[in-house]
Design a protein around this motif. Structure first.
Motif, mmCIF file in Angstrom:
data_model
loop_
_atom_site.group_PDB
_atom_site.id
_atom_site.type_symbol
_atom_site.label_atom_id
_atom_site.label_comp_id
_atom_site.label_asym_id
_atom_site.label_seq_id
_atom_site.Cartn_x
_atom_site.Cartn_y
_atom_site.Cartn_z
ATOM 1 N N THR A 34 9.734 -14.291 -18.464
ATOM 2 C CA THR A 34 8.790 -13.810 -17.466
ATOM 3 C C THR A 34 9.394 -13.259 -16.394
ATOM 4 O OG1 THR A 34 7.430 -15.588 -18.327
ATOM 5 C CG2 THR A 34 7.053 -15.128 -16.092
ATOM 6 N N VAL A 35 8.692 -12.393 -15.413
ATOM 7 C CA VAL A 35 9.093 -11.991 -14.270
ATOM 8 C C VAL A 35 8.217 -12.252 -13.028
ATOM 9 C CG1 VAL A 35 9.872 -9.785 -12.986
ATOM 10 C CG2 VAL A 35 10.318 -9.748 -15.384
ATOM 11 N N TYR A 36 8.945 -12.973 -12.190
ATOM 12 C CA TYR A 36 7.916 -13.364 -10.935
ATOM 13 C C TYR A 36 8.318 -12.383 -9.743
ATOM 14 C CZ TYR A 36 7.309 -17.756 -13.488
ATOM 15 O OH TYR A 36 7.028 -18.639 -14.635
ATOM 16 N N VAL A 37 7.311 -11.694 -9.573
ATOM 17 C CA VAL A 37 7.756 -10.599 -8.461
ATOM 18 C C VAL A 37 7.187 -11.178 -7.172
ATOM 19 C CG1 VAL A 37 7.192 -8.068 -7.494
ATOM 20 C CG2 VAL A 37 7.602 -8.520 -9.897
ATOM 21 N N SER A 38 8.003 -11.311 -6.064
ATOM 22 C CA SER A 38 7.674 -11.532 -4.639
ATOM 23 C C SER A 38 6.610 -10.892 -4.275
ATOM 24 C CB SER A 38 8.832 -11.566 -3.645
ATOM 25 O OG SER A 38 9.595 -12.504 -4.141
ATOM 26 N N GLY A 39 6.084 -11.101 -3.114
ATOM 27 C CA GLY A 39 4.573 -10.749 -2.471
ATOM 28 C C GLY A 39 5.113 -9.310 -1.889
ATOM 29 N N GLN A 40 4.362 -8.358 -2.424
ATOM 30 C CA GLN A 40 4.581 -6.891 -1.802
ATOM 31 C C GLN A 40 3.462 -6.579 -0.818
ATOM 32 O OE1 GLN A 40 7.484 -5.086 -3.287
ATOM 33 N NE2 GLN A 40 7.760 -7.174 -3.712
ATOM 34 N N ILE A 41 3.953 -5.943 0.088
ATOM 35 C CA ILE A 41 2.757 -5.816 1.177
ATOM 36 C C ILE A 41 2.495 -4.229 1.090
ATOM 37 C CG2 ILE A 41 3.835 -7.343 2.768
ATOM 38 C CD1 ILE A 41 5.316 -5.178 4.155
ATOM 39 N N SER A 42 1.361 -4.016 1.599
ATOM 40 C CA SER A 42 0.730 -2.540 1.621
ATOM 41 C C SER A 42 1.471 -1.790 2.617
ATOM 42 C CB SER A 42 -0.851 -2.553 2.147
ATOM 43 O OG SER A 42 -1.016 -3.300 3.503
ATOM 44 N N GLN A 43 2.039 -0.657 1.862
ATOM 45 C CA GLN A 43 2.610 0.429 2.455
ATOM 46 C C GLN A 43 2.854 1.692 1.642
ATOM 47 O OE1 GLN A 43 6.869 -0.838 3.578
ATOM 48 N NE2 GLN A 43 7.222 -1.570 1.547
ATOM 49 N N GLY A 44 2.618 2.903 2.420
ATOM 50 C CA GLY A 44 2.614 3.954 1.643
ATOM 51 C C GLY A 44 3.900 4.918 2.231
ATOM 52 N N PRO A 45 3.919 6.192 1.624
ATOM 53 C CA PRO A 45 4.963 7.016 2.173
ATOM 54 C C PRO A 45 4.962 7.104 3.536
ATOM 55 C CG PRO A 45 3.315 8.126 0.329
ATOM 56 C CD PRO A 45 2.712 6.645 0.784
ATOM 57 N N ASP A 46 4.002 6.934 4.417
ATOM 58 C CA ASP A 46 3.871 7.225 5.744
ATOM 59 C C ASP A 46 4.298 5.856 6.798
ATOM 60 O OD1 ASP A 46 3.203 9.718 5.569
ATOM 61 O OD2 ASP A 46 1.023 9.471 5.345
ATOM 62 N N GLY A 47 4.370 4.923 5.773
ATOM 63 C CA GLY A 47 4.575 3.691 6.403
ATOM 64 C C GLY A 47 3.687 2.455 5.896
ATOM 65 N N LEU A 48 3.721 1.074 6.732
ATOM 66 C CA LEU A 48 3.029 0.221 6.543
ATOM 67 C C LEU A 48 1.313 0.608 6.699
ATOM 68 C CD1 LEU A 48 4.934 -2.586 8.631
ATOM 69 C CD2 LEU A 48 4.713 -2.045 6.270
ATOM 70 N N ILE A 49 0.657 0.085 5.864
ATOM 71 C CA ILE A 49 -0.816 -0.009 6.007
ATOM 72 C C ILE A 49 -1.368 -1.226 6.636
ATOM 73 C CG2 ILE A 49 -2.861 0.310 4.830
ATOM 74 C CD1 ILE A 49 -1.300 1.719 2.689
ATOM 75 N N LEU A 50 -1.730 -1.208 8.117
ATOM 76 C CA LEU A 50 -1.958 -2.157 8.550
ATOM 77 C C LEU A 50 -3.622 -2.365 8.856
ATOM 78 C CD1 LEU A 50 0.125 -1.328 11.746
ATOM 79 C CD2 LEU A 50 0.815 -3.080 9.673
ATOM 80 N N GLY A 51 -4.109 -3.515 9.177
ATOM 81 C CA GLY A 51 -5.531 -3.753 9.430
ATOM 82 C C GLY A 51 -6.096 -5.184 9.024
ATOM 83 N N LYS A 52 -7.055 -5.499 9.704
ATOM 84 C CA LYS A 52 -7.692 -6.608 9.292
ATOM 85 C C LYS A 52 -9.287 -6.430 8.787
ATOM 86 C CE LYS A 52 -7.343 -10.643 11.299
ATOM 87 N NZ LYS A 52 -6.929 -11.536 10.415
ATOM 88 N N LEU A 53 -9.502 -6.570 7.461
ATOM 89 C CA LEU A 53 -10.828 -6.281 6.759
ATOM 90 C C LEU A 53 -11.899 -7.351 7.577
ATOM 91 C CD1 LEU A 53 -10.655 -4.657 4.273
ATOM 92 C CD2 LEU A 53 -8.386 -5.465 4.653
#
Length: 153
Positions: A34-53
């Motif tokens: 089993t591989v447990y992967v830590s939380g991955q945050i939203s980010q694309g080639p241009d940087g972090l994807i910020l915002g509040k839904l």
């Protein structure tokens, strides 16, 4: 090129380099098969994807942010497998955290962005159990964070 690499290319997707941890933790842990992967945050080639839904980010934008989390999860799994995709058996479970207001209720639709991408890339092996929950805030103000559990052969 493996089938997964070919499928990513066919979909026009590129995996990022496996993101380095931002604090005192490791990006993944292998225990048995089993591989447990830590939380991955939203980010694309241009940087972090910020915002509040529910305030400044739509459900559709959130789903796209979640898809970037899935790409980072796959990048971590690729690193855990030493680049050998044949070691990956399946996605077991995702836990998705959505930076959202108290009255926002479409967290499942947001996290579908990650789930759909994993099934598109991995087929049946991409189907998984899942939780999608609201968070009052996420690190650095990102829109989505997703952690994953994967099974190796």
């Amino acid at each position: 090129m493996t089938d997964i690499d070919a499928r990513l290319a066919e979909l026009g997707l590129t995996l990022p380099d496996a993101p380095a941890p931002a604090a005192n933790y490791v990006p993944y842990v292998i225990s048995g098969n089993t591989v447990y992967v830590s939380g991955q945050i939203s980010q694309g080639p241009d940087g972090l994807i910020l915002g509040k839904l529910g305030v400044d980010t739509t459900t559709e934008e959130g789903a796209k942010a979640a898809a970037t989390c899935a790409l980072s999860l796959l990048a971590q799994v690729r690193a855990a497998c030493g680049g050998d995709w044949s070691k990956l058996k399946r996605v077991v479970k995702l836990t998705g955290f959505v930076n959202s207001t108290l009255d926002f209720s479409e967290q499942p639709k947001v996290v579908n962005g990650a789930s759909d991408l994993l099934v598109e890339v991995l087929g049946e092996a991409g189907k998984h159990a899942r939780s999608a929950v609201s968070a009052a805030s996420l690190p650095l103000g990102v829109a989505v964070e997703i952690e994953g559990i994967f099974e190796l052969v």
